[in-house]
Design a protein around this motif. Structure first.
Motif, mmCIF file in Angstrom:
data_model
loop_
_atom_site.group_PDB
_atom_site.id
_atom_site.type_symbol
_atom_site.label_atom_id
_atom_site.label_comp_id
_atom_site.label_asym_id
_atom_site.label_seq_id
_atom_site.Cartn_x
_atom_site.Cartn_y
_atom_site.Cartn_z
ATOM 1 N N PHE A 53 33.280 44.469 28.107
ATOM 2 C CA PHE A 53 34.607 44.244 28.528
ATOM 3 C C PHE A 53 34.774 42.797 28.376
ATOM 4 O O PHE A 53 35.949 42.379 27.979
ATOM 5 N N ILE A 54 33.989 41.989 28.803
ATOM 6 C CA ILE A 54 34.136 40.521 28.510
ATOM 7 C C ILE A 54 34.371 40.058 27.134
ATOM 8 O O ILE A 54 35.393 39.088 26.970
ATOM 9 N N ASP A 55 33.612 40.491 26.235
ATOM 10 C CA ASP A 55 33.720 40.191 24.804
ATOM 11 C C ASP A 55 35.186 40.413 24.354
ATOM 12 O O ASP A 55 35.785 39.855 23.504
ATOM 13 N N LEU A 56 35.811 41.568 24.850
ATOM 14 C CA LEU A 56 37.095 42.081 24.389
ATOM 15 C C LEU A 56 38.357 41.114 25.111
ATOM 16 O O LEU A 56 39.094 40.812 24.194
ATOM 17 N N THR A 57 38.165 40.484 26.133
ATOM 18 C CA THR A 57 39.002 39.329 26.339
ATOM 19 C C THR A 57 38.836 38.178 25.490
ATOM 20 O O THR A 57 40.132 37.406 25.468
ATOM 21 N N LYS A 58 37.976 38.050 24.603
ATOM 22 C CA LYS A 58 37.961 36.887 23.631
ATOM 23 C C LYS A 58 38.972 37.284 22.332
ATOM 24 O O LYS A 58 39.291 36.041 21.630
ATOM 25 N N LYS A 59 39.535 38.235 22.568
ATOM 26 C CA LYS A 59 40.299 38.806 21.483
ATOM 27 C C LYS A 59 41.939 38.558 21.906
ATOM 28 O O LYS A 59 42.801 38.857 21.190
ATOM 29 N N LEU A 60 42.042 38.159 23.009
ATOM 30 C CA LEU A 60 43.376 38.104 23.439
ATOM 31 C C LEU A 60 44.219 36.903 22.681
ATOM 32 O O LEU A 60 43.275 35.869 22.303
ATOM 33 N N PRO A 61 45.238 36.811 22.856
ATOM 34 C CA PRO A 61 45.890 35.426 22.242
ATOM 35 C C PRO A 61 45.533 34.243 22.876
ATOM 36 O O PRO A 61 45.610 32.923 22.232
ATOM 37 N N LYS A 62 45.215 34.089 24.114
ATOM 38 C CA LYS A 62 44.564 33.006 24.655
ATOM 39 C C LYS A 62 43.447 33.353 25.277
ATOM 40 O O LYS A 62 43.210 34.511 25.963
ATOM 41 N N LEU A 63 42.543 32.228 25.585
ATOM 42 C CA LEU A 63 40.957 32.583 26.256
ATOM 43 C C LEU A 63 41.119 32.590 27.672
ATOM 44 O O LEU A 63 40.064 32.457 28.401
ATOM 45 N N ASP A 64 42.326 32.392 28.421
ATOM 46 C CA ASP A 64 42.317 32.158 29.626
ATOM 47 C C ASP A 64 41.787 33.097 30.663
ATOM 48 O O ASP A 64 40.797 32.790 31.537
ATOM 49 N N ILE A 65 41.702 34.388 30.276
ATOM 50 C CA ILE A 65 41.332 35.258 31.192
ATOM 51 C C ILE A 65 39.930 35.365 31.046
ATOM 52 O O ILE A 65 38.792 35.817 31.641
ATOM 53 N N TYR A 66 39.176 35.390 29.738
ATOM 54 C CA TYR A 66 37.814 35.144 29.420
ATOM 55 C C TYR A 66 37.311 34.121 30.020
ATOM 56 O O TYR A 66 36.052 34.282 30.744
ATOM 57 N N HIS A 67 37.774 32.862 30.279
ATOM 58 C CA HIS A 67 37.200 31.631 31.177
ATOM 59 C C HIS A 67 37.053 32.161 32.578
ATOM 60 O O HIS A 67 36.167 31.549 33.045
#
Length: 446
Positions: free
Chosen positions: A266-280
Motif C-alpha cells: 500500500f505504501i509503495d502505491l502512494t509513490k505513484k501519486l502525482p505528488k509524494l506528500d501522502i507517501y512522506h
C-alpha cells in the motif's frame, strides 16, 4: 397532516434511514427492513463495504442532516469527529496545481462513515413509530396487477421463514442491485438508464501518523491530472486521532492483489501519486487496519422518472436510482437532498401518495442531473471511459479545466467553485460574466 398506516423501507443504510426519518411524520408505522445484523457500534457493515473507505459529507449534506436531526453536528464533534475550515485546512493538488488556501468562512466535518451512521441510528431509534427488522431480505413485492399497485413485500429471514407485510408505501433504498430493477425488468417494464464504465477501485487503510508539528492541514487531496495520470489519493484525519488514506485508481491501473499483500504494498502505491506528500506522511506510520478494496466498475443513473406505468406505492431513492463516482464525495449529500425534497412534497401533498411519488421522481432527477453531468465530464477525460457522452463535452472540459487552474490563484473563482462542489450553489455561478472574463483572460494571456 395525513396519517397513513404503514411505510416499509427496504435497506437500512443512510438513504433508508433518511427516508424513514422523513416519512415517520406522515405514517403511523415505519419499518426498515435490513438484511444485516444489528450493528453493535460504529464499525463497517457487511452490507456497506464502502464503509471502510473515506467518505465526505459536503456542506449541503451537513446542513440538511442538521435540519433533519437537530443537534447531530454537535454530537459528531463531541464524539471525536474533526471540524475543519473547509478552505484553510484542506490542501488540494488538482490538475497539476495547488489550490489556494484561505479562510472562506465554511466548515466541514471529517469522520468515518460508520461514525456518522451510528449517530443517525441513535436518532432514528429514538423515534417511537420507526422499527428495524434486521436479518431479513425482501424476496418479492405484493402486487395488485389490476390496480398496478405495490401493496407490500414478501420477507424471508435467515432461517428461510417467509412472511408478508402490507404497506401504503414501499421505499426501495437497497442500492444499485435492487429488487425493484429486476422485478420491473421481469415484467417487461423498461427502465431508461445512463451507464458509464469507469473501472474505479478504492484502496484504503487506516493509520496512526507520527507526530509532526509542521503539519498544517487536516485533509490533503492529491488528484490525478487526466488522461495520463490515473491514480489519486486523499489522506484525512478522522475521529480517534486516526487518519484514513484512500487511493482512487481508474481503469484498473494497478494490480490490487499485490497492493493488499502487505502494508508495504500500500505504501509503495502512494509513490505513484502525482505528488509524494501522502507517501512522506505514511511511510513511518503505524497501520491500524488491513488494506481494503472497493470496486466501482461503472456508475449508473436509472431514470425511474421516465418509466411508463411505474406501479403505484413504490418510491425509489439513493443508490437504487443513481450510483455516482464516489471520488467526488457527493453521494451522501445527494441522499440528504433527496430526503429533504421528499419531506417537502409530503408536507404539501400528503393527501395523495401517488402524486407525491410521481413528483418525487421528477424532482429527484432534477437533483441528480447537474451533479451527474459534472461528474461524467471529469470521468470522460480518460479515453478508456465508456458510455454516453454529454453534449458539448469538449467545451465543458475546457472550461472546467480553466476554472481548476484559476482556483490556484483567484480566490473569488475558487470560492465559487467550492460552493458548486459542496452543492450549495448551482453550476451557473461559474458562468457569470465576471468569471467568464477571467477564464478568457487566462486562456489568451499565454
Amino acid at each position: 397532516m395525513s396519517k397513513f398506516e404503514r411505510a416499509i423501507i427496504i435497506g437500512g443504510g443512510i438513504s433508508g434511514k433518511l427516508a424513514a426519518r422523513v416519512v415517520s411524520d406522515f405514517f403511523k408505522e415505519v419499518m426498515i427492513i435490513e438484511r444485516d445484523y444489528e450493528p453493535q457500534g460504529p464499525i463497517p457493515r457487511k452490507g456497506a463495504p464502502q464503509g471502510e473507505h473515506l467518505h465526505a459529507l459536503l456542506q449541503a449534506g451537513e446542513h440538511g442532516l442538521e435540519a433533519l436531526f437537530p443537534g447531530i453536528t454537535k454530537k459528531f464533534h463531541s464524539s471525536g469527529a474533526v471540524k475543519i475550515n473547509s478552505t484553510q485546512d484542506l490542501a488540494w493538488f488538482h490538475h497539476g496545481v495547488w489550490k489556494l488556501r484561505f479562510n472562506g468562512g465554511y466548515t466541514t466535518t471529517l469522520q468515518t462513515r460508520p461514525h456518522l451512521e451510528w449517530h443517525i441510528d441513535h436518532y432514528i431509534k429514538a423515534i417511537p413509530n420507526i422499527t428495524f427488522l434486521y436479518n431479513h431480505t425482501v424476496e418479492n413485492y405484493i402486487y395488485n396487477e389490476e390496480k398496478n399497485q405495490i401493496t407490500g413485500v414478501v420477507l424471508i429471514d435467515n432461517s428461510g421463514t417467509k412472511k408478508n407485510l402490507t404497506a401504503n408505501l414501499v421505499i426501495d433504498a437497497s442500492g444499485v442491485s435492487s429488487l425493484s430493477s429486476s422485478w420491473l425488468n421481469k415484467r417487461g417494464v423498461s427502465i431508461p438508464e445512463q451507464k458509464v464504465k469507469i473501472g474505479l477501485s478504492y484502496i484504503s487503510k487506516t493509520l496512526q501518523l507520527p507526530e509532526n508539528g509542521e503539519r498544517d492541514w487536516e485533509i490533503k487531496i492529491v488528484y490525478p491530472n487526466p488522461p495520463h495520470e490515473k491514480i489519486g489519493g486523499t489522506i484525512s484525519k478522522v475521529e480517534g486521532n486516526r487518519y484514513i488514506v484512500t487511493l482512487n485508481v481508474y481503469h484498473n491501473e494497478v494490480n490490487e492483489k499485490e497492493v493488499v499483500k502487505s502494508d508495504n504494498g500500500f505504501i509503495d502505491l502512494t509513490k505513484k501519486l502525482p505528488k509524494l506528500d501522502i507517501y512522506h506522511e505514511i511511510k513511518d506510520a503505524v497501520p491500524l487496519s488491513g488494506t481494503s478494496v472497493y470496486r466501482v466498475p461503472h456508475i449508473v443513473w436509472k431514470q425511474f422518472n421516465r418509466v411508463k406505468n411505474l406501479p403505484g406505492g413504490l418510491l425509489l431513492i439513493g443508490d437504487t436510482v443513481c450510483r455516482i463516482d464516489p471520488v467526488f464525495g457527493q453521494g451522501m449529500s445527494i441522499a440528504v437532498l433527496e430526503a429533504l425534497k421528499l419531506q417537502e412534497l409530503l408536507q404539501n401533498q400528503s393527501h395523495d401518495l401517488l402524486k407525491v411519488i410521481t413528483n418525487f421522481h421528477k424532482q429527484e432527477a432534477k437533483i441528480i442531473a447537474p451533479i451527474w453531468n459534472m461528474v461524467i465530464t471529469e470521468d470522460f477525460r480518460y479515453p478508456e471511459t465508456i458510455g454516453k457522452k454529454p453534449a458539448g463535452l469538449s467545451i465543458q472540459q475546457w472550461y472546467a479545466k480553466k476554472i481548476f487552474l484559476l482556483s490556484s490563484e483567484n480566490q473569488e473563482i475558487y470560492n465559487s467553485f467550492i460552493k458548486v462542489m459542496n452543492l450549495i450553489r448551482p453550476m451557473t455561478i461559474l458562468m457569470s460574466p465576471r468569471i467568464i472574463k477571467q477564464v478568457l483572460k487566462k486562456s489568451f494571456s499565454k
